[in-house]
Design a protein around this motif. Structure first.
Motif, PDB file in Angstrom:
ATOM      1  N   UNK A  60      13.827 -52.271-129.007  1.00  0.00           N
ATOM      2  CA  UNK A  60      12.981 -51.196-129.495  1.00  0.00           C
ATOM      3  C   UNK A  60      12.149 -50.711-128.263  1.00  0.00           C
ATOM      4  N   UNK A  61      12.076 -50.963-126.806  1.00  0.00           N
ATOM      5  CA  UNK A  61      12.158 -49.940-126.077  1.00  0.00           C
ATOM      6  C   UNK A  61      11.997 -48.886-126.121  1.00  0.00           C
ATOM      7  N   UNK A  62      13.205 -48.322-126.019  1.00  0.00           N
ATOM      8  CA  UNK A  62      13.195 -46.860-126.428  1.00  0.00           C
ATOM      9  C   UNK A  62      12.709 -46.248-126.861  1.00  0.00           C
ATOM     10  N   UNK A  63      12.786 -47.022-128.959  1.00  0.00           N
ATOM     11  CA  UNK A  63      11.802 -46.523-129.823  1.00  0.00           C
ATOM     12  C   UNK A  63      10.664 -46.218-129.482  1.00  0.00           C
ATOM     13  N   UNK A  64       9.740 -47.808-128.649  1.00  0.00           N
ATOM     14  CA  UNK A  64       7.836 -47.830-128.839  1.00  0.00           C
ATOM     15  C   UNK A  64       8.169 -46.413-127.401  1.00  0.00           C
ATOM     16  N   UNK A  65       8.946 -46.036-126.649  1.00  0.00           N
ATOM     17  CA  UNK A  65       8.018 -44.695-126.199  1.00  0.00           C
ATOM     18  C   UNK A  65       8.614 -43.419-126.213  1.00  0.00           C
ATOM     19  N   UNK A  66       9.218 -43.180-127.248  1.00  0.00           N
ATOM     20  CA  UNK A  66       9.848 -41.848-128.491  1.00  0.00           C
ATOM     21  C   UNK A  66       8.270 -41.995-129.405  1.00  0.00           C
ATOM     22  N   UNK A  67       8.219 -43.238-129.983  1.00  0.00           N
ATOM     23  CA  UNK A  67       7.025 -43.418-130.908  1.00  0.00           C
ATOM     24  C   UNK A  67       5.533 -42.753-129.826  1.00  0.00           C
ATOM     25  N   UNK A  68       4.979 -43.715-128.679  1.00  0.00           N
ATOM     26  CA  UNK A  68       4.055 -43.147-128.356  1.00  0.00           C
ATOM     27  C   UNK A  68       3.830 -41.448-127.949  1.00  0.00           C
ATOM     28  N   UNK A  69       4.664 -41.038-127.928  1.00  0.00           N
ATOM     29  CA  UNK A  69       4.757 -39.360-127.168  1.00  0.00           C
ATOM     30  C   UNK A  69       5.064 -38.965-128.630  1.00  0.00           C
ATOM     31  N   UNK A  70       5.155 -39.096-129.613  1.00  0.00           N
ATOM     32  CA  UNK A  70       5.422 -38.723-131.044  1.00  0.00           C
ATOM     33  C   UNK A  70       4.186 -38.926-132.320  1.00  0.00           C
ATOM     34  N   UNK A  71       3.500 -39.958-131.802  1.00  0.00           N
ATOM     35  CA  UNK A  71       2.406 -40.450-132.177  1.00  0.00           C
ATOM     36  C   UNK A  71       1.430 -39.264-131.379  1.00  0.00           C
ATOM     37  N   UNK A  72       1.588 -39.006-130.393  1.00  0.00           N
ATOM     38  CA  UNK A  72       0.618 -37.669-129.837  1.00  0.00           C
ATOM     39  C   UNK A  72       0.929 -35.839-129.899  1.00  0.00           C
ATOM     40  N   UNK A  73       2.323 -36.182-130.930  1.00  0.00           N
ATOM     41  CA  UNK A  73       2.783 -34.324-131.120  1.00  0.00           C
ATOM     42  C   UNK A  73       2.908 -34.384-133.015  1.00  0.00           C
ATOM     43  N   UNK A  74       3.735 -33.682-133.027  1.00  0.00           N
ATOM     44  CA  UNK A  74       3.918 -32.877-134.137  1.00  0.00           C
ATOM     45  C   UNK A  74       5.589 -33.972-135.397  1.00  0.00           C
ATOM     46  N   UNK A  75       5.045 -34.607-135.626  1.00  0.00           N
ATOM     47  CA  UNK A  75       6.414 -35.292-136.066  1.00  0.00           C
ATOM     48  C   UNK A  75       7.031 -34.293-136.502  1.00  0.00           C
ATOM     49  N   UNK A  76       6.675 -33.548-137.680  1.00  0.00           N
ATOM     50  CA  UNK A  76       8.130 -33.360-138.280  1.00  0.00           C
ATOM     51  C   UNK A  76       8.166 -31.635-137.279  1.00  0.00           C
ATOM     52  N   UNK A  77       8.238 -31.887-135.989  1.00  0.00           N
ATOM     53  CA  UNK A  77       8.600 -31.186-135.241  1.00  0.00           C
ATOM     54  C   UNK A  77      10.178 -31.651-134.279  1.00  0.00           C
ATOM     55  N   UNK A  78      10.602 -32.965-134.895  1.00  0.00           N
ATOM     56  CA  UNK A  78      11.363 -33.839-134.518  1.00  0.00           C
ATOM     57  C   UNK A  78      12.424 -34.571-135.507  1.00  0.00           C
ATOM     58  N   UNK A  79      13.875 -34.384-135.064  1.00  0.00           N
ATOM     59  CA  UNK A  79      14.423 -35.042-136.217  1.00  0.00           C
ATOM     60  C   UNK A  79      14.545 -36.354-135.303  1.00  0.00           C
ATOM     61  N   UNK A  80      14.856 -37.258-135.844  1.00  0.00           N
ATOM     62  CA  UNK A  80      14.598 -38.554-135.197  1.00  0.00           C
ATOM     63  C   UNK A  80      15.988 -39.363-135.809  1.00  0.00           C
ATOM     64  N   UNK A  81      16.961 -39.838-134.624  1.00  0.00           N
ATOM     65  CA  UNK A  81      17.735 -40.384-135.006  1.00  0.00           C
ATOM     66  C   UNK A  81      18.556 -42.487-134.458  1.00  0.00           C
ATOM     67  N   UNK A  82      17.896 -42.945-134.622  1.00  0.00           N
ATOM     68  CA  UNK A  82      17.783 -44.319-134.770  1.00  0.00           C
ATOM     69  C   UNK A  82      19.280 -44.841-135.031  1.00  0.00           C
ATOM     70  N   UNK A  83      19.017 -46.680-134.886  1.00  0.00           N
ATOM     71  CA  UNK A  83      20.977 -46.988-135.164  1.00  0.00           C
ATOM     72  C   UNK A  83      20.161 -48.449-135.563  1.00  0.00           C
ATOM     73  N   UNK A  84      21.003 -49.079-136.430  1.00  0.00           N
ATOM     74  CA  UNK A  84      20.571 -50.800-136.660  1.00  0.00           C
ATOM     75  C   UNK A  84      21.956 -51.465-136.534  1.00  0.00           C
TER      76      UNK A  84
END
Length: 305
Positions: A60-84
């Motif tokens: 979840x490191x990649x997700x965490x770096x993205x999440x920190x960034x997104x938390x300071x931006x507009x979430x609706x500006x991004x389409x986030x694809x992740x996997x399981x």
């Protein structure tokens, strides 16, 4: 930037996405938050709105770096694809985990890391057919859609000729296929892409630069360090690929055109392909990737205004 409709999701995604496996530390370097921010900022500046990541890119490191960034931006500006489907243990070491209860735990961990209430595209990640054919898994995931945690489901097929999982997409409510596709590996053209077109599935082409070999930067005999995932590739196979790259660069890439931009545009010209998701180690690579758009002149069946 150009945008295309991601299959029947109705999402309009940039044809160039941001692949973020490198944020997990398996491509020869570790990333600070500031370095990740710079890459994502450059992407947004250039009109890119699609980020592809996974739970196993560094636990979840990649997700965490993205999440920190997104938390300071507009979430609706991004389409986030992740996997399981995989648990990261250490560099290059993972174990499969596709049981329904475990996947819900993975989803919640991804939502926490990404600092978001929902994931736009949640993808079955390179799992075996036996795991894919578990109806309980897909029923559980449909309940997560009803709960608002997931907008759409997709499948990232491990083999780029996995027709079984591709053809079953409509049955399991998956709306997109992610598949390895590039100038060195055209297998999806034979069976996977026709099935995607028949079902109106979005197609995300991963590894569009063939792990960087189609960047034109590497010559036969290139050596990669043991912290770089390419160090694990068969050396003779790598040598032959790089010889083929030299031939392609000489015979197919127009003079004055960067090979990486040409290679991305080559993928995007196929009528089944919605977007490419190349990795990018710095903002300069993001900018270089985005220039592929300038090489796409012909209308595409998925283009949107």
């Amino acid at each position: 930037m150009k945008y295309r409709r991601l299959g029947s999701t109705g999402l309009h995604v940039s044809v160039i996405g941001l692949g973020t496996w490198q944020f997990g530390g398996e491509w020869g370097r570790e990333y600070t938050q500031e370095e990740a921010d710079a890459i994502l900022d450059k992407g947004q500046e250039l009109g890119i709105n699609l980020i592809d990541t996974a739970e196993c890119y560094g636990d979840h490191l990649s997700e965490s770096l993205i999440g920190d960034y997104i938390s300071r931006r507009k979430r609706e500006d991004w389409i986030i694809a992740t996997k399981f489907g995989h648990h990261f243990h250490e560099r290059f070491t993972r174990t499969d985990s596709f049981d329904a209860a475990g996947v819900v735990a993975q989803l919640d961990a991804s939502l926490k890391a990404l600092r978001t209430d929902y994931i736009d595209l949640y993808q079955f990640h390179s799992g075996p057919d036996q795991a894919f054919d578990n109806d309980e898994l897909w029923t559980t995931l449909d309940k997560q859609i009803e709960a608002g945690k997931i907008r759409f489901l997709g499948t990232s097929i491990g083999s780029n000729d996995n027709l079984h999982q591709t053809e079953a997409s409509s049955r399991v409510n998956a709306r997109a296929i992610q598949v390895v596709y590039n100038r060195l590996d055209r297998a999806p053209e034979e069976r996977v892409f026709p099935s995607c077109q028949q079902q109106d599935l979005g197609v995300l082409a991963r590894v569009p630069l063939a792990s960087g070999y189609l960047s034109g930067k590497y010559k036969p005999g290139a050596v990669f360090g043991d912290t770089d995932v390419r160090h694990r590739h068969d050396k003779e196979s790598t040598r032959l690929k790089l010889l083929e790259v030299e031939h392609i660069q000489r015979e197919e890439v127009p003079q004055g055109i960067a090979m990486a931009s040409w290679a991305l545009a080559w993928c995007l010209k196929h009528p089944a392909v919605t977007a490419v998701i190349p990795g990018c180690k710095d903002p300069e690579q993001v900018e270089a990737n985005a220039k592929a758009v300038d090489l796409i002149a012909e209308p595409h069946p998925q283009d949107v205004g």
